[in-house]
Design an enzyme around this catalytic site. Structure first.
Site, mmCIF file in Angstrom:
data_model
loop_
_atom_site.group_PDB
_atom_site.id
_atom_site.type_symbol
_atom_site.label_atom_id
_atom_site.label_comp_id
_atom_site.label_asym_id
_atom_site.label_seq_id
_atom_site.Cartn_x
_atom_site.Cartn_y
_atom_site.Cartn_z
ATOM 1 N N SER A 30 6.263 -2.857 5.843
ATOM 2 C CA SER A 30 5.652 -1.623 6.335
ATOM 3 C C SER A 30 4.163 -1.745 6.647
ATOM 4 O O SER A 30 3.592 -0.841 7.258
ATOM 5 C CB SER A 30 5.867 -0.483 5.330
ATOM 6 O OG SER A 30 5.214 -0.753 4.111
ATOM 7 N N LYS A 53 4.078 8.367 0.777
ATOM 8 C CA LYS A 53 2.930 7.702 1.392
ATOM 9 C C LYS A 53 1.923 8.717 1.919
ATOM 10 O O LYS A 53 0.707 8.521 1.826
ATOM 11 C CB LYS A 53 3.401 6.777 2.510
ATOM 12 C CG LYS A 53 4.186 5.566 2.017
ATOM 13 C CD LYS A 53 4.693 4.722 3.177
ATOM 14 C CE LYS A 53 5.457 3.508 2.670
ATOM 15 N NZ LYS A 53 6.007 2.676 3.765
#
Length: 289
Positions: free
Chosen positions: A163, A206
Site C-alpha cells: 500500500s 488509515k
C-alpha cells in the site's frame, strides 16, 4: 550373354560417375552460404525503453532526499479469558509511519533501512516504485543507489504490504524531478508498472490516523470510492434477542469528510497523484512604485 553383362557394367559405371559429378557441382560448403540465410549468432530481442541521464544541472544531486508520512494498518492480538477458554481477537488500527528516500552514488541497487522490519511484499513494492519512477522521469539510475528508510511505531515488529508503493514512487520522483512535497497531504495506494494507482484495504482506519496526525488531504485510488461498514442490528424472537453485524456500503469520500474532518481525493494515475502532492509554488510579490 557376355556382351550384355559388359554393357550393363559399363552403364552402371557411367551412372555412378554422373552422380558423383552432379554432387560435386551442386553441394557447396556451409561456410559459403549467403549471410542472409545463415543462422544468426545472437537471438534478436524486443526493443526496450532507454533511460538516459538528465543534462547537467537537472536531476538528483548526491545525497538528495525526500520524506512523507503514510498511513498503515497495525494488527494487534488481544487475549480474552471467558471461563475455561481463551479467545484471541485481532484488532486493526491505523498508524502513521515516516517514509523517506535518498539517492546516492552507487551500483543501481534498491536498499531498505527499516525500523521495524519490512516484509517481502513491501520490498517488492519498493523495487517496482523505483522502476516506475525511473521510467517516468527518463533517468538512468544504473550508477545510483536508492535508499528507502521507514520509521514506524516501536511496538510493531514488522510492516508488510504494497500500500505504500504509490507513495514511494512519488517520493523518488520528487527527488529525480526536483519538486517539493506538500506536507499536509498523504496517500495510500498500490502502483503497477504502468503507473496506475490501485486500491488498498483499511481505508477508514488509515483516514483516522491521517486526520489525527494533522493531515488535511488523503489521496486514494478511484477504486476505493466505496467502503463497507458493519453495523450491529438487534432482533427479538419470542423473547430471545439476537445481535448480528449487517454490512452497509458507504461513499468513502462523503463518510470520511463528514465524520473525520479530512478531505479525500481520488486519483487514477501517477501523474494525477503528483499534481496533488506537489507543494504549491510560492506566490511572487511584485513591487509597485
Amino acid at each position: 550373354m557376355r556382351i550384355r553383362e559388359k554393357t550393363l557394367t559399363i552403364l552402371l559405371v557411367l551412372s555412378l560417375v554422373a552422380n558423383v559429378f552432379l554432387l560435386a557441382v551442386v553441394l557447396v560448403p556451409a561456410d559459403d552460404l549467403s549471410p542472409a540465410l545463415s543462422k544468426p549468432e545472437e537471438t534478436d530481442t524486443l526493443p526496450t525503453a532507454t533511460l538516459t541521464p538528465l543534462p547537467p544541472g537537472r536531476g538528483p544531486a548526491n545525497g538528495s532526499a525526500a520524506s512523507m508520512q503514510v498511513p498503515v494498518i497495525l494488527q494487534k492480538i488481544e487475549v480474552d479469558r471467558g471461563g475455561p477458554f481463551l479467545y484471541e481477537e485481532v484488532i486493526e488500527e491505523g498508524a502513521m509511519v515516516n517514509v523517506s528516500v535518498e539517492v546516492v552514488p552507487g551500483k543501481g541497487r534498491v536498499l531498505i533501512q527499516t525500523t521495524p522490519l519490512m516484509g517481502i511484499v513491501f520490498q517488492d513494492a519498493a523495487n517496482l516504485a523505483v522502476v516506475v519512477a525511473a521510467n517516468h522521469s527518463r533517468v538512468n539510475l544504473a550508477e545510483s543507489d536508492i535508499i528507502f528508510s521507514i520509521q514506524g511505531p516501536e511496538e510493531v515488529s514488522e510492516i508488510d504490504g504494497p500500500s505504500a508503493g504509490a507513495l514511494m514512487a512519488t517520493l523518488l520522483l520528487s527527488v529525480l524531478e526536483d519538486f517539493p512535497l506538500n506536507e499536509s497531504v498523504t496517500v495510500t495506494g498500490t502502483i503497477d508498472e504502468n503507473g496506475k494507482i490501485g486500491p488498498v484495504g483499511g481505508i477508514l482506519e488509515k483516514a483516522e490516523a491521517a486526520a489525527v496526525s494533522g493531515k488535511t488531504l488523503l489521496i486514494l485510488s478511484d477504486e476505493n470510492d466505496q467502503m463497507i461498514e458493519y453495523r450491529e442490528e438487534d432482533r427479538s424472537f419470542g423473547g430471545l434477542r439476537i445481535a448480528r453485524q449487517r454490512p452497509v456500503v458507504m461513499d468513502t469520500k462523503e463518510y470520511i469528510e463528514e465524520n473525520l474532518g479530512i478531505r479525500v481525493k481520488y486519483v487514477d494515475t501517477l501523474d494525477d497523484l503528483i499534481a496533488d502532492v506537489r507543494a504549491p509554488a510560492a506566490a511572487s510579490v511584485v513591487g509597485v512604485s
